[in-house]
Design an enzyme around this catalytic site. Structure first.
Site, short mmCIF file in Angstrom:
data_model
loop_
_atom_site.label_atom_id
_atom_site.label_comp_id
_atom_site.label_asym_id
_atom_site.label_seq_id
_atom_site.Cartn_x
_atom_site.Cartn_y
_atom_site.Cartn_z
N GLU A 101 0.74 -1.18 -0.04
CA GLU A 101 -0.11 -0.10 0.18
C GLU A 101 0.91 1.14 0.05
O GLU A 101 1.92 1.21 0.79
CB GLU A 101 -0.70 0.00 1.20
CG GLU A 101 -1.75 -0.97 1.41
CD GLU A 101 -2.44 -0.98 2.69
OE1 GLU A 101 -2.73 0.14 3.21
OE2 GLU A 101 -2.74 -1.87 3.18
N CYS A 114 3.26 8.37 1.02
CA CYS A 114 3.74 7.79 2.23
C CYS A 114 3.84 6.21 1.56
O CYS A 114 3.09 5.49 1.04
CB CYS A 114 2.51 7.60 3.20
SG CYS A 114 2.97 6.30 4.58
N CYS A 121 5.20 -7.14 8.25
CA CYS A 121 6.09 -6.43 9.18
C CYS A 121 6.24 -7.54 10.34
O CYS A 121 5.30 -8.24 10.68
CB CYS A 121 5.45 -5.17 9.90
SG CYS A 121 6.50 -4.37 11.04
N CYS A 125 3.43 -4.71 16.76
CA CYS A 125 3.12 -3.80 17.62
C CYS A 125 1.48 -3.80 17.55
O CYS A 125 0.73 -4.23 16.77
CB CYS A 125 3.22 -2.24 16.75
SG CYS A 125 4.89 -1.66 16.55
N CYS A 128 -1.43 -2.25 15.63
CA CYS A 128 -1.00 -1.92 14.01
C CYS A 128 -1.34 -3.22 13.17
O CYS A 128 -1.33 -4.22 13.44
CB CYS A 128 0.47 -2.01 13.72
SG CYS A 128 0.78 -1.70 12.19
N CYS A 342 -2.18 2.11 8.64
CA CYS A 342 -1.35 0.98 8.07
C CYS A 342 -1.87 -0.41 7.78
O CYS A 342 -2.27 -1.01 8.70
CB CYS A 342 -0.16 0.85 9.13
SG CYS A 342 0.77 2.36 9.45
N1 SAH Z 1 7.73 0.57 11.57
C1 SAH Z 1 7.74 1.94 11.18
C2 SAH Z 1 6.75 2.68 10.40
C3 SAH Z 1 5.51 2.03 9.87
S1 SAH Z 1 4.26 2.59 10.96
C4 SAH Z 1 7.32 2.75 12.78
O1 SAH Z 1 6.86 1.85 13.69
O2 SAH Z 1 7.38 3.92 13.02
C5 SAH Z 1 3.94 4.18 11.05
C6 SAH Z 1 3.30 4.83 12.14
O3 SAH Z 1 1.94 4.52 12.13
C7 SAH Z 1 4.05 4.27 13.44
O4 SAH Z 1 4.01 5.48 14.21
C8 SAH Z 1 2.79 3.57 13.90
O5 SAH Z 1 3.15 3.27 15.47
C9 SAH Z 1 1.64 4.09 13.69
N2 SAH Z 1 0.56 3.22 13.64
C10 SAH Z 1 0.33 1.86 13.20
N3 SAH Z 1 -0.79 1.54 13.31
C11 SAH Z 1 -1.66 2.64 13.87
C12 SAH Z 1 -3.11 2.71 14.04
N4 SAH Z 1 -3.66 1.85 14.12
N5 SAH Z 1 -3.41 3.88 14.63
C13 SAH Z 1 -2.65 5.00 14.74
N6 SAH Z 1 -0.92 4.80 14.46
C14 SAH Z 1 -0.80 3.65 14.03
#
Ligand code: SAH
Length: 359
Positions: A101, A114, A121, A125, A128, A342
């Site tokens: 994406e 972006c 991944c 987290c 995510c 994401c």
């Molecule tokens: N792996 C990298 C980049 C990809 S995620 C990182 O962790 O920074 C990009 C951003 O979106 C990160 O800050 C991540 O924590 C956030 N993110 C992921 N899922 C999310 C969600 N459901 N709501 C808000 N932010 C989210």
């Protein structure tokens, strides 16, 4: 992993080569160095989608190239446009059937793309969607570049900013990321300013230090989301490996090496990390360095029961940080109506059509 095996036995990926490497390759084919320049120009400035578009190269050379190299070009399988803010989300198919994406956003100061850095991944987290099925493979430099190029081709608009904030952990794909940054900022290519590029990491300390030593002028964004180890570990498994203190040392090091202030991303989850006490703890950590905090109301995903902090809680959190003299903004939520968070679009697409996964 599938990709490495593929890369070893298959043709070289011509769009991931620097101009210098391309000149050597053309030499091997018995061509003059200026052919490499022409070809580089077609790939990285004119954004050609195939060798066939390179009309000032002889058909003989184009055929030789087809035989010897893989030409990465992404095909959009789905485009969604937000009715609210014009944000467009693209789902691209890679040569091996995998999907990634990318998001195109229009801002007053210019257009931004972006991009994703991996298929899936492995960081895990909790909030995510990108990580729910784990890591499939790394993206090559050309596949990262092509997300930007394909978006430009499809929108017909210029792009001035690139953020590596889509699916994947860029510092878990370090070498390809660096190659991508080099090509994206190359004056013989799109020549995007380093200052207009942001790389976001969940906090892989050795990668952050290594990136600092490259002394690039790009912005490093750290996904902090909690200011204490205990709380961070609940949200992000990577926090088991690196403490907040180690992260802050790495951030200070990045600033020392590059002069670039760090961005902290902080997604607010109701009742989890959005209390007054959380704001105080965050202020204490952030107050020790030049930084900027981006507050993001968490985007709920259906697989987890995290809830967005309400408006009052977000504003109270922001006020507390400001009182403590911390630079802070609330990130405008863009493309919420088009699976903006994401990994949501890819996931939804794959669930609708499981055959996609088997290609
Ligand atoms: N792996 C990298 C980049 C990809 S995620 C990182 O962790 O920074 C990009 C951003 O979106 C990160 O800050 C991540 O924590 C956030 N993110 C992921 N899922 C999310 C969600 N459901 N709501 C808000 N932010 C989210």
């Amino acid at each position: 992993m599938g990709f490495e095996r593929y890369a070893m036995t298959e043709k070289k990926d011509i769009k991931s080569l620097t101009l210098c490497q391309l000149e050597k390759e053309m030499g091997k084919l018995g061509e003059k160095p200026f052919r490499a320049r022409q070809m580089y120009d077609w790939m990285h400035r004119k954004l050609a989608a195939s060798f066939d578009e390179m009309t000032n190269l002889s058909s003989g050379l184009r055929e030789k190239c087809k035989e010897n190299y893989r030409y990465i070009s992404l095909e959009a399988v789905k485009v969604q446009e937000s009715k609210k803010d014009g944000t467009r989300k693209f789902l691209f198919r890679l040569y091996d059937g995998n999907l990634v994406e990318s998001v195109w956003m229009k801002y007053r100061h210019g257009n931004s793309v972006c991009i994703s850095s991996q298929v899936g991944c492995r960081m895990g987290c909790r909030f995510c969607a990108s990580t729910l099925d784990g890591l499939e493979r790394n993206l090559s430099a050309s596949e990262m570049l092509e997300q930007v190029y394909a978006v430009i081709r499809l929108t017909g608009e210029r792009v001035s900013n690139v953020v590596v904030m889509g699916t994947g952990e860029p510092l878990d794909n370090y070498d390809n990321l660096l190659c991508f940054l080099k090509l994206l900022t190359d004056e013989n290519g799109l020549h995007i300013s380093q200052r207009n590029i942001t790389v976001s990491t969940c906090g892989i300390v050795p990668g952050m230090r290594r990136l600092a030593e490259e002394r690039l002028q790009i912005t490093l964004a750290l996904s902090l989301h909690a200011a204490t180890d205990e709380k961070r570990r609940k949200l992000m498994p990577v926090a088991e490996r690196y403490s907040v203190e180690e992260l802050m040392d790495a951030c200070r090091y990045y600033f020392e090496q590059t002069g670039r202030r760090i961005t902290f991303e902080y997604s607010l989850v109701a009742g989890v990390n959005d209390t007054g006490r959380d704001a105080e703890e965050l202020s204490a950590v952030a107050g020790t360095m030049r930084c900027h905090i981006n507050l993001i109301p968490v985007n709920p995903i259906k697989e987890r029961n995290y809830v967005q902090s309400d408006k009052t809680a977000v504003l109270a959190f922001k006020n507390k940080l400001e009182k403590n003299k911390i630079n802070v903004t609330i990130r405008r939520e863009m493309g919420r109506d088009i699976d903006g968070a994401c990994g949501q679009l890819r996931r939804r697409h794959m669930q609708k059509d499981p055959a996609q996964e088997e290609e």
